[in-house]
Scaffold this active site. Structure first.
Site, PDB file in Angstrom:
ATOM      1  N   ASP A   1     -10.689 -17.533 -14.748  1.00 50.72           N
ATOM      2  CA  ASP A   1     -11.091 -17.693 -13.517  1.00 50.72           C
ATOM      3  C   ASP A   1     -12.217 -18.681 -13.626  1.00 50.72           C
ATOM      4  O   ASP A   1     -13.204 -18.622 -14.417  1.00 50.72           O
ATOM      5  CB  ASP A   1     -11.752 -16.602 -12.899  1.00 50.72           C
ATOM      6  CG  ASP A   1     -12.348 -16.692 -11.418  1.00 50.72           C
ATOM      7  OD1 ASP A   1     -11.420 -16.942 -10.573  1.00 50.72           O
ATOM      8  OD2 ASP A   1     -13.593 -16.616 -11.324  1.00 50.72           O
ATOM      9  N   ASP A  10      -1.923  -1.460  -3.914  1.00 46.87           N
ATOM     10  CA  ASP A  10      -2.042  -0.985  -4.929  1.00 46.87           C
ATOM     11  C   ASP A  10      -1.138  -0.916  -6.208  1.00 46.87           C
ATOM     12  O   ASP A  10      -0.254  -1.483  -5.846  1.00 46.87           O
ATOM     13  CB  ASP A  10      -2.230   0.797  -4.845  1.00 46.87           C
ATOM     14  CG  ASP A  10      -1.302   1.308  -3.840  1.00 46.87           C
ATOM     15  OD1 ASP A  10      -0.009   1.118  -4.303  1.00 46.87           O
ATOM     16  OD2 ASP A  10      -1.601   1.725  -2.856  1.00 46.87           O
ATOM     17  N   GLU A  66      -8.029 -21.756 -14.848  1.00 53.85           N
ATOM     18  CA  GLU A  66      -8.425 -22.377 -13.456  1.00 53.85           C
ATOM     19  C   GLU A  66      -9.479 -23.362 -13.669  1.00 53.85           C
ATOM     20  O   GLU A  66     -10.485 -22.753 -13.842  1.00 53.85           O
ATOM     21  CB  GLU A  66      -8.855 -21.426 -12.573  1.00 53.85           C
ATOM     22  CG  GLU A  66      -9.041 -21.919 -11.101  1.00 53.85           C
ATOM     23  CD  GLU A  66      -9.894 -21.137 -10.122  1.00 53.85           C
ATOM     24  OE1 GLU A  66      -9.775 -21.151  -8.850  1.00 53.85           O
ATOM     25  OE2 GLU A  66     -10.938 -20.341 -10.882  1.00 53.85           O
ATOM     26  N   HIS A  83      -4.621 -17.559  -3.960  1.00 54.20           N
ATOM     27  CA  HIS A  83      -5.132 -16.621  -2.887  1.00 54.20           C
ATOM     28  C   HIS A  83      -6.542 -17.303  -2.569  1.00 54.20           C
ATOM     29  O   HIS A  83      -7.359 -16.661  -1.706  1.00 54.20           O
ATOM     30  CB  HIS A  83      -5.945 -15.520  -3.707  1.00 54.20           C
ATOM     31  CG  HIS A  83      -6.372 -15.832  -4.853  1.00 54.20           C
ATOM     32  ND1 HIS A  83      -6.063 -16.512  -5.894  1.00 54.20           N
ATOM     33  CD2 HIS A  83      -7.939 -15.575  -5.012  1.00 54.20           C
ATOM     34  CE1 HIS A  83      -7.138 -16.936  -6.861  1.00 54.20           C
ATOM     35  NE2 HIS A  83      -8.192 -16.148  -6.301  1.00 54.20           N
ATOM     36  N   ASP A  84      -6.724 -18.868  -2.772  1.00 55.81           N
ATOM     37  CA  ASP A  84      -7.904 -19.370  -2.565  1.00 55.81           C
ATOM     38  C   ASP A  84      -7.483 -20.655  -1.564  1.00 55.81           C
ATOM     39  O   ASP A  84      -8.513 -21.405  -1.142  1.00 55.81           O
ATOM     40  CB  ASP A  84      -8.596 -19.999  -3.622  1.00 55.81           C
ATOM     41  CG  ASP A  84      -9.215 -19.249  -4.613  1.00 55.81           C
ATOM     42  OD1 ASP A  84      -9.689 -17.990  -4.090  1.00 55.81           O
ATOM     43  OD2 ASP A  84      -9.346 -19.328  -5.848  1.00 55.81           O
ATOM     44  N   ASP A  91       0.866  -1.265  -0.179  1.00 50.35           N
ATOM     45  CA  ASP A  91       0.062   0.033  -0.070  1.00 50.35           C
ATOM     46  C   ASP A  91       0.971   1.213  -0.162  1.00 50.35           C
ATOM     47  O   ASP A  91       1.772   1.423   0.843  1.00 50.35           O
ATOM     48  CB  ASP A  91      -0.931  -0.188   1.263  1.00 50.35           C
ATOM     49  CG  ASP A  91      -1.638   1.310   1.412  1.00 50.35           C
ATOM     50  OD1 ASP A  91      -1.776   2.005   0.532  1.00 50.35           O
ATOM     51  OD2 ASP A  91      -2.212   1.440   2.643  1.00 50.35           O
ATOM     52  N   ASP A 119      -6.544 -10.850 -14.520  1.00 47.08           N
ATOM     53  CA  ASP A 119      -7.394 -12.394 -14.173  1.00 47.08           C
ATOM     54  C   ASP A 119      -8.686 -12.033 -15.079  1.00 47.08           C
ATOM     55  O   ASP A 119      -9.227 -11.050 -15.202  1.00 47.08           O
ATOM     56  CB  ASP A 119      -7.923 -12.096 -12.659  1.00 47.08           C
ATOM     57  CG  ASP A 119      -8.062 -13.410 -11.897  1.00 47.08           C
ATOM     58  OD1 ASP A 119      -8.731 -14.286 -12.585  1.00 47.08           O
ATOM     59  OD2 ASP A 119      -7.424 -13.781 -10.895  1.00 47.08           O
TER      60      ASP A 119
HETATM   61  O1  TEU Z   1     -12.164 -19.659  -7.548  1.00 44.69           O
HETATM   62  C1  TEU Z   1     -13.198 -20.655  -8.146  1.00 44.69           C
HETATM   63  C2  TEU Z   1     -13.427 -21.718  -7.534  1.00 44.69           C
HETATM   64  O2  TEU Z   1     -13.854 -22.780  -7.838  1.00 44.69           O
HETATM   65  C3  TEU Z   1     -13.378 -21.336  -6.022  1.00 44.69           C
HETATM   66  O3  TEU Z   1     -14.595 -21.804  -5.326  1.00 44.69           O
HETATM   67  C4  TEU Z   1     -12.538 -22.370  -5.197  1.00 44.69           C
HETATM   68  O4  TEU Z   1     -12.843 -23.777  -5.407  1.00 44.69           O
HETATM   69  C5  TEU Z   1     -12.427 -21.741  -3.799  1.00 44.69           C
HETATM   70  O5  TEU Z   1     -12.074 -20.627  -3.675  1.00 44.69           O
HETATM   71  C6  TEU Z   1     -11.911 -22.741  -2.875  1.00 44.69           C
HETATM   72  O6  TEU Z   1     -12.137 -22.435  -1.495  1.00 44.69           O
HETATM   73  C7  TEU Z   1     -12.209 -18.718  -8.383  1.00 44.69           C
HETATM   74  C8  TEU Z   1     -11.344 -17.611  -7.741  1.00 44.69           C
HETATM   75  O7  TEU Z   1      -9.995 -18.094  -7.689  1.00 44.69           O
HETATM   76  C9  TEU Z   1     -12.176 -17.275  -6.390  1.00 44.69           C
HETATM   77  O8  TEU Z   1     -10.995 -16.267  -5.594  1.00 44.69           O
HETATM   78  C10 TEU Z   1     -13.298 -16.587  -6.571  1.00 44.69           C
HETATM   79  O9  TEU Z   1     -14.000 -16.491  -5.473  1.00 44.69           O
HETATM   80  C11 TEU Z   1     -14.159 -17.541  -7.261  1.00 44.69           C
HETATM   81  O10 TEU Z   1     -13.365 -17.899  -8.715  1.00 44.69           O
HETATM   82  C12 TEU Z   1     -15.321 -16.691  -7.951  1.00 44.69           C
HETATM   83  O11 TEU Z   1     -15.028 -15.877  -8.848  1.00 44.69           O
END
Ligand code: TEU
Length: 564
Positions: free
Chosen positions: A199, A29, A258, A330-331, A21, A98
């Site tokens: 995505d 940012d 993805e 990030h997931d 930031d 993305d």
């Molecule tokens: O994730 C797609 C997805 O299938 C997610 O539900 C994933 O299984 C989950 O995050 C696991 O906990 C993408 C993105 O990477 C995610 O950040 C978004 O929330 C999602 O799409 C919706 O755009």
């Protein structure tokens, strides 16, 4: 397999909100990213994927886009984006954005217009369906909990959302929608973008008509997970091939899908020589142990499971195409906290995991902070969690009868916020991420784990990543590391993850002692060189010696790469 410009590269994912930031807002940012390009270059990164920074209400942290042609003011301006593209280019780096086109935000003007006239032009951009006997058209449950269907006020219709209700799905069956999307993608590619990370893309093809596909419920809520319909949704690659031909193909652009829940036989169509993507992520490890009931019921992965998952993915892709390898994103929780038993977490074991990832066949993606060994956040309250997915899973766990403490423990292991805490730059307040209040708490371990302490320290995790990246680019080994066939070695030996990489010029052997205990390992042949090692030396097992090295004694979490 045709050779491509990106095969030998190293990619890095930035989650802009949590990177750096520069304004004191508490949110990272684009200017922050620009100021760290040299840091990334120094690490050895070539390709940078930016998680979404388009205009968004941030209901799902930017994966809910309200304007595809603008940068959200919280992240900066389009001028900043242009500067980032130009500065990256100067450094021979490539920027990916993305591509979130399964859905947009409910605040996107398309959706706002659709709400006022569900039967009109924009209504057809979405799935707006009549109620059936006063109920939703079917019983599918969204990824983030609850029905996929939301009533449209003032009508007897519902709209469809596979994710959050603020993320209405775009109707890919409508050619006008597809045209809009391709136009937008080309607009960005014209600007100088190298490509996209795509995505949630498998979801664009639905099993239709919706009313035909009610399935038996898989939870007491009477609903069934939306992914169930993917078994009956046929033809996603028709859309994706069209997308490729209208966009990527014209620019020799890079695309990484993805993709979850793909049908095994679709792999060549996705990543083969004529596939619709350049590559796709290997998620075999991340989906291990998933339970239909929810995170609280899922099985945690062990090193043995990890080995099996990785080898299976590698085998499936061999001779077909290139996978992209991750330990986290990030997931997901932090890879080191997930794949290494908690009591064994150390710089040494983190380096072992890095060695495995970088020696697999495929394109390595580093997620921000991975290169300094960032770990999961020690959550003590659900109030520290921002992520909608984690909050839903917490409720699911409570409903299943877990106590609040048990529910928190269960979701902490998987929470997406583990990876979303601010980047740890140094040991000053807020880890140097912001002068303001960070949008998500900083991991309290930042005083010992931060970039400043590691840069220039030859023993640090950061320096080890630099070495692995240099090795991937070393002309003496690159061909083997990039294209060599992966063949498991002693796959049945517990606590050992070992494999050959067989190239035209040489054979490499990767030996990773994925356990605390030492282990003697027999070599199939004498080795010429140790080209990577997370210890200073390689020890010989009793009876072996440098002159006759038939067995080596791997130390706790030692990982070595040998040239045979
Ligand atoms: O994730 C797609 C997805 O299938 C997610 O539900 C994933 O299984 C989950 O995050 C696991 O906990 C993408 C993105 O990477 C995610 O950040 C978004 O929330 C999602 O799409 C919706 O755009």
């Amino acid at each position: 397999m045709q050779k491509k410009w990106w095969h030998g590269k190293v990619a890095y994912q930035i989650y802009p909100k949590s990177f750096l930031d520069t304004t004191g807002s508490g949110t990272g940012d684009l200017r922050g990213i620009i100021s760290k390009l040299d840091y990334l270059k120094d690490l050895g990164v070539d390709i940078i994927w930016l998680s979404p920074c388009y205009c968004s209400p941030l209901a799902d942290q930017g994966y809910d886009i309200s304007d595809y042609y603008n940068i959200d003011p919280r992240f900066g301006t389009m001028e900043d984006m242009d500067t980032l593209l130009a500065e990256a280019k100067k450094r021979d780096m490539y920027i990916l954005m993305d591509l979130v086109v399964n859905h947009c935000s409910d605040e996107h003007p398309w959706f706002q217009q659709a709400l006022t006239d569900p039967d009109g032009k924009y209504g057809r951009y979405f799935y707006m369906e009549d109620a059936v006997d006063g109920h939703a058209p079917n019983n599918w449950r969204s990824y983030f909990g609850g029905s996929c269907w939301e009533p449209i006020p003032g009508t007897d219709k519902y709209y469809f959302h596979a994710f959050h209700k603020k993320q209405p799905d775009l109707n890919w069956e409508n050619p006008e929608v597809r045209e809009e999307i391709y136009r937008m993608m080309n607009w960005w590619l014209e600007k100088g973008l190298a490509g996209f990370r795509i995505d949630a893309i498998i979801n664009i093809k639905k099993a239709l008509p919706f009313t035909k596909y009610n399935y038996p419920a898989d939870r007491p809520d009477g609903l069934v997970r939306v992914t169930r319909m993917l078994d009956d949704a046929v033809g996603v690659t028709d859309f994706l091939n069209e997308m490729r031909d209208h966009t990527f193909a014209k620019y020799d652009a890079f695309s990484v899908g993805e993709v979850f829940n793909e049908k095994k036989e679709d792999l060549p169509a996705f990543i083969g020589d004529d596939g619709c993507f350049s590559t796709m992520f290997d998620f075999n490890e991340t989906i291990f142990g998933v339970s239909e009931k929810g995170w609280y019921d899922s099985t945690h992965i062990t090193p043995e499971d990890y080995k099996e998952c990785v080898f299976r993915s590698q085998k499936n892709a061999e001779g077909i195409g290139f996978l992209s390898n991750i330990i986290e994103n990030h997931d997901e929780p932090r890879g080191v906290s997930r794949y290494i038993p908690a009591e064994d977490l150390s710089d040494t074991s983190k380096k072992l995991l890095a060695t495995i990832q970088f020696m697999l066949k495929g394109l390595p993606f580093i997620y921000q902070g991975q290169e300094i060994g960032m770990e999961n956040f020690p959550f003590t309250s659900i109030d520290q969690v921002n992520d909608i997915n984690t909050r839903d899973e917490y409720e699911v766990a409570l409903k299943a009868g877990l106590s609040p403490e048990e529910a928190l423990a269960a979701v902490s292991y998987y929470s997406r916020d583990n990876a979303r805490t601010p980047f740890q730059w140094n040991d000053s307040p807020n880890a140097g991420f912001t002068d303001g209040t960070p949008w998500l708490p900083v991991n309290p371990n930042y005083q010992s784990i931060n970039a400043q302490a590691q840069i220039g320290n030859p023993d640090s995790v950061f320096s080890f990543y630099q070495k692995l990246i240099s090795l991937r680019k070393d002309p003496a080994y690159a061909e083997t590391i990039i294209y060599g066939v992966l063949e498991p070695y002693m796959a049945d030996t517990k606590g050992l993850m070992a494999f050959y990489r067989r190239g035209e010029a040489q054979t490499l052997l990767v030996l990773a002692n994925f356990q605390k205990e030492e282990q003697a390992v027999s070599l199939p042949a004498p080795y010429k060189n140790v080209i990577c090692n997370n210890y200073d030396t390689v020890a010989f097992a009793p009876g072996s010696s440098e002159r006759c090295p038939s067995q080596i004694q791997l130390k706790s979490y030692q990982a070595v790469v040998l040239e045979l």
